[in-house]
Scaffold this motif. Structure first.
Motif, PDB file in Angstrom:
ATOM      1  N   THR A  46       3.258   0.343 -18.434  1.00 56.01           N
ATOM      2  CA  THR A  46       4.143  -0.356 -17.801  1.00 56.01           C
ATOM      3  C   THR A  46       4.416  -0.049 -15.916  1.00 56.01           C
ATOM      4  O   THR A  46       4.118  -1.056 -15.312  1.00 56.01           O
ATOM      5  CB  THR A  46       5.878  -0.059 -18.193  1.00 56.01           C
ATOM      6  N   PRO A  47       4.161   1.502 -15.828  1.00 56.57           N
ATOM      7  CA  PRO A  47       3.923   1.701 -14.543  1.00 56.57           C
ATOM      8  C   PRO A  47       2.577   1.333 -13.886  1.00 56.57           C
ATOM      9  O   PRO A  47       2.707   0.709 -12.732  1.00 56.57           O
ATOM     10  CB  PRO A  47       4.074   3.033 -14.457  1.00 56.57           C
ATOM     11  N   ILE A  48       1.432   1.145 -14.455  1.00 58.42           N
ATOM     12  CA  ILE A  48       0.178   0.878 -14.208  1.00 58.42           C
ATOM     13  C   ILE A  48       0.416  -0.601 -13.891  1.00 58.42           C
ATOM     14  O   ILE A  48      -0.118  -1.231 -12.801  1.00 58.42           O
ATOM     15  CB  ILE A  48      -0.631   0.757 -15.082  1.00 58.42           C
ATOM     16  N   LEU A  49       0.976  -1.834 -14.654  1.00 61.84           N
ATOM     17  CA  LEU A  49       1.248  -2.956 -14.464  1.00 61.84           C
ATOM     18  C   LEU A  49       2.069  -3.218 -13.394  1.00 61.84           C
ATOM     19  O   LEU A  49       1.825  -4.140 -12.290  1.00 61.84           O
ATOM     20  CB  LEU A  49       1.739  -3.783 -15.685  1.00 61.84           C
ATOM     21  N   VAL A  50       3.164  -2.634 -13.267  1.00 59.62           N
ATOM     22  CA  VAL A  50       4.137  -2.789 -12.304  1.00 59.62           C
ATOM     23  C   VAL A  50       3.561  -2.243 -10.880  1.00 59.62           C
ATOM     24  O   VAL A  50       3.629  -3.142  -9.969  1.00 59.62           O
ATOM     25  CB  VAL A  50       5.560  -2.239 -12.528  1.00 59.62           C
ATOM     26  N   THR A  51       3.097  -1.259 -10.684  1.00 54.69           N
ATOM     27  CA  THR A  51       2.753  -0.695  -9.634  1.00 54.69           C
ATOM     28  C   THR A  51       1.360  -1.353  -9.187  1.00 54.69           C
ATOM     29  O   THR A  51       1.238  -1.786  -7.849  1.00 54.69           O
ATOM     30  CB  THR A  51       2.364   0.967  -9.579  1.00 54.69           C
ATOM     31  N   GLY A  52       0.342  -1.673 -10.159  1.00 54.02           N
ATOM     32  CA  GLY A  52      -0.733  -2.351  -9.827  1.00 54.02           C
ATOM     33  C   GLY A  52      -0.403  -3.770  -9.215  1.00 54.02           C
ATOM     34  O   GLY A  52      -1.068  -4.387  -8.115  1.00 54.02           O
ATOM     35  N   GLY A  53       0.731  -4.640  -9.946  1.00 54.80           N
ATOM     36  CA  GLY A  53       1.013  -5.859  -9.261  1.00 54.80           C
ATOM     37  C   GLY A  53       1.428  -5.695  -7.949  1.00 54.80           C
ATOM     38  O   GLY A  53       1.234  -6.462  -7.216  1.00 54.80           O
ATOM     39  N   ALA A  54       2.495  -4.713  -7.763  1.00 55.18           N
ATOM     40  CA  ALA A  54       3.027  -4.624  -6.462  1.00 55.18           C
ATOM     41  C   ALA A  54       2.088  -4.462  -5.387  1.00 55.18           C
ATOM     42  O   ALA A  54       2.022  -4.926  -4.126  1.00 55.18           O
ATOM     43  CB  ALA A  54       4.148  -3.682  -6.448  1.00 55.18           C
ATOM     44  N   THR A  55       1.069  -3.285  -5.721  1.00 57.49           N
ATOM     45  CA  THR A  55       0.119  -2.976  -4.698  1.00 57.49           C
ATOM     46  C   THR A  55      -0.762  -4.368  -4.414  1.00 57.49           C
ATOM     47  O   THR A  55      -1.190  -4.372  -3.224  1.00 57.49           O
ATOM     48  CB  THR A  55      -0.675  -1.818  -5.458  1.00 57.49           C
ATOM     49  N   ALA A  56      -1.307  -4.941  -5.403  1.00 62.84           N
ATOM     50  CA  ALA A  56      -2.197  -6.035  -5.225  1.00 62.84           C
ATOM     51  C   ALA A  56      -1.425  -7.009  -4.369  1.00 62.84           C
ATOM     52  O   ALA A  56      -2.007  -7.759  -3.338  1.00 62.84           O
ATOM     53  CB  ALA A  56      -2.555  -6.684  -6.609  1.00 62.84           C
ATOM     54  N   ALA A  57      -0.054  -7.170  -4.592  1.00 62.71           N
ATOM     55  CA  ALA A  57       0.639  -8.284  -3.826  1.00 62.71           C
ATOM     56  C   ALA A  57       0.835  -7.833  -2.365  1.00 62.71           C
ATOM     57  O   ALA A  57       0.406  -8.379  -1.410  1.00 62.71           O
ATOM     58  CB  ALA A  57       2.115  -8.495  -4.317  1.00 62.71           C
ATOM     59  N   ALA A  58       0.956  -6.465  -2.206  1.00 62.75           N
ATOM     60  CA  ALA A  58       0.911  -5.910  -0.696  1.00 62.75           C
ATOM     61  C   ALA A  58      -0.240  -6.067  -0.102  1.00 62.75           C
ATOM     62  O   ALA A  58      -0.304  -6.669   1.026  1.00 62.75           O
ATOM     63  CB  ALA A  58       1.629  -4.453  -0.786  1.00 62.75           C
ATOM     64  N   GLY A  59      -1.344  -5.743  -0.500  1.00 61.03           N
ATOM     65  CA  GLY A  59      -2.729  -5.782  -0.480  1.00 61.03           C
ATOM     66  C   GLY A  59      -2.982  -7.006   0.024  1.00 61.03           C
ATOM     67  O   GLY A  59      -3.663  -7.280   1.303  1.00 61.03           O
ATOM     68  N   MET A  60      -2.874  -7.947  -0.816  1.00 65.03           N
ATOM     69  CA  MET A  60      -3.170  -9.567  -0.450  1.00 65.03           C
ATOM     70  C   MET A  60      -2.509 -10.088   0.616  1.00 65.03           C
ATOM     71  O   MET A  60      -2.969 -10.949   1.492  1.00 65.03           O
ATOM     72  CB  MET A  60      -3.101 -10.205  -1.744  1.00 65.03           C
ATOM     73  N   LEU A  61      -1.194  -9.747   0.846  1.00 67.33           N
ATOM     74  CA  LEU A  61      -0.632 -10.195   1.838  1.00 67.33           C
ATOM     75  C   LEU A  61      -1.055  -9.560   3.231  1.00 67.33           C
ATOM     76  O   LEU A  61      -1.275 -10.305   4.215  1.00 67.33           O
ATOM     77  CB  LEU A  61       0.996  -9.689   1.914  1.00 67.33           C
ATOM     78  N   LEU A  62      -1.467  -8.383   3.192  1.00 66.68           N
ATOM     79  CA  LEU A  62      -2.080  -7.735   4.490  1.00 66.68           C
ATOM     80  C   LEU A  62      -3.533  -8.487   4.666  1.00 66.68           C
ATOM     81  O   LEU A  62      -3.567  -8.771   5.886  1.00 66.68           O
ATOM     82  CB  LEU A  62      -2.333  -6.196   4.238  1.00 66.68           C
ATOM     83  N   GLY A  63      -4.205  -8.487   3.463  1.00 66.89           N
ATOM     84  CA  GLY A  63      -5.554  -9.405   3.651  1.00 66.89           C
ATOM     85  C   GLY A  63      -5.348 -10.549   4.198  1.00 66.89           C
ATOM     86  O   GLY A  63      -6.137 -11.020   5.207  1.00 66.89           O
ATOM     87  N   ALA A  64      -4.336 -11.490   3.684  1.00 68.90           N
ATOM     88  CA  ALA A  64      -4.139 -12.741   4.172  1.00 68.90           C
ATOM     89  C   ALA A  64      -3.636 -13.049   5.582  1.00 68.90           C
ATOM     90  O   ALA A  64      -4.173 -13.997   6.348  1.00 68.90           O
ATOM     91  CB  ALA A  64      -3.545 -13.680   3.338  1.00 68.90           C
ATOM     92  N   LEU A  65      -2.636 -12.103   6.037  1.00 67.63           N
ATOM     93  CA  LEU A  65      -1.921 -12.223   7.056  1.00 67.63           C
ATOM     94  C   LEU A  65      -2.228 -11.350   8.394  1.00 67.63           C
ATOM     95  O   LEU A  65      -1.633 -11.104   9.385  1.00 67.63           O
ATOM     96  CB  LEU A  65      -0.343 -12.145   6.595  1.00 67.63           C
ATOM     97  N   ALA A  66      -3.243 -10.348   8.065  1.00 64.85           N
ATOM     98  CA  ALA A  66      -3.494  -9.198   9.049  1.00 64.85           C
ATOM     99  C   ALA A  66      -4.060 -10.052  10.307  1.00 64.85           C
ATOM    100  O   ALA A  66      -4.709 -10.815  10.371  1.00 64.85           O
ATOM    101  CB  ALA A  66      -4.484  -8.292   8.545  1.00 64.85           C
ATOM    102  N   PRO A  67      -3.557  -9.413  11.492  1.00 62.55           N
ATOM    103  CA  PRO A  67      -3.979  -9.911  12.698  1.00 62.55           C
ATOM    104  C   PRO A  67      -5.512  -9.439  13.410  1.00 62.55           C
ATOM    105  O   PRO A  67      -6.010  -9.988  13.957  1.00 62.55           O
ATOM    106  CB  PRO A  67      -2.973  -9.398  13.761  1.00 62.55           C
ATOM    107  N   THR A  68      -5.926  -8.191  12.392  1.00 62.46           N
ATOM    108  CA  THR A  68      -7.477  -7.861  12.690  1.00 62.46           C
ATOM    109  C   THR A  68      -8.074  -7.948  11.744  1.00 62.46           C
ATOM    110  O   THR A  68      -7.694  -7.703  10.355  1.00 62.46           O
ATOM    111  CB  THR A  68      -7.224  -6.367  13.469  1.00 62.46           C
ATOM    112  N   VAL A  69      -9.481  -7.901  11.928  1.00 64.98           N
ATOM    113  CA  VAL A  69     -10.522  -7.578  10.531  1.00 64.98           C
ATOM    114  C   VAL A  69     -10.256  -6.425   9.820  1.00 64.98           C
ATOM    115  O   VAL A  69     -10.128  -6.590   8.496  1.00 64.98           O
ATOM    116  CB  VAL A  69     -11.820  -8.004  11.296  1.00 64.98           C
ATOM    117  N   TRP A  70     -10.258  -5.416  10.688  1.00 63.13           N
ATOM    118  CA  TRP A  70     -10.130  -4.193   9.935  1.00 63.13           C
ATOM    119  C   TRP A  70      -8.908  -3.946   8.958  1.00 63.13           C
ATOM    120  O   TRP A  70      -8.879  -3.266   7.917  1.00 63.13           O
ATOM    121  CB  TRP A  70     -10.247  -2.891  10.785  1.00 63.13           C
TER     122      TRP A  70
END
Length: 154
Positions: A46-70
């Motif tokens: 359960t912690p792997i699923l919950v943390t993994g999903g939340a981490t992936a969601a935050a990462g993809m939001l950053l990847g999609a909406l980031a103002p810089t390439v890095w």
């Protein structure tokens, strides 16, 4: 798969740097998978699923909406880490709950998503923009976290 196009078109990255977007994702996912057994033994499913999903969601939001390439590259790497163990844990849970039929169903849905996801993102990019379309991955990863949390006692 759409990350390189997003980096090149939306963030004006050089094509070589844009190609690194998928590499960052894949390398981070590989590292996550290789450490997955240790994490599962220490933390549980359960912690792997919950943390993994939340981490992936935050990462993809950053990847999609980031103002810089890095920052976008960092977001893709964080997404890879978050998603690394969701599919294997989901397959194991499906097998525990429904046996071979559960594994078959979960595998079909998972691989179907990998096949249908990129075209769906492409259609959404045509209707809206590519950054907005990429946020659909964040929404689905967040949904995986919610499902992992709500099914922990079953």
């Amino acid at each position: 798969d759409w990350g390189a196009l997003h980096l090149e078109q939306d963030l004006a990255a050089h094509p070589g740097v844009a190609a690194a977007g998928y590499s960052c994702f894949a390398l981070a996912m590989t590292i996550g998978r290789l450490s997955g057994t240790t994490l599962l033994e220490r933390l549980g499913q359960t912690p792997i699923l919950v943390t993994g999903g939340a981490t992936a969601a935050a990462g993809m939001l950053l990847g999609a909406l980031a103002p810089t390439v890095w920052l976008a590259l960092l977001g893709f790497a964080v997404t890879g880490l978050g998603l690394a163990n969701i599919f294997p844990v989901a397959i194991e849970r499906a097998g525990a709950l429904a046996g071979p039929d559960g594994v078959a169903t979960a595998s079909t849905l998972g691989y179907g998503g990998m096949l249908l996801g990129p075209p769906a993102i492409g259609f959404m990019a045509e209707w809206f923009t590519l950054p907005i379309a990429l946020t659909s991955v964040a929404v689905l990863a967040g949904l995986a976290a919610v499902i992992g949390c709500t099914t922990r006692h079953r």
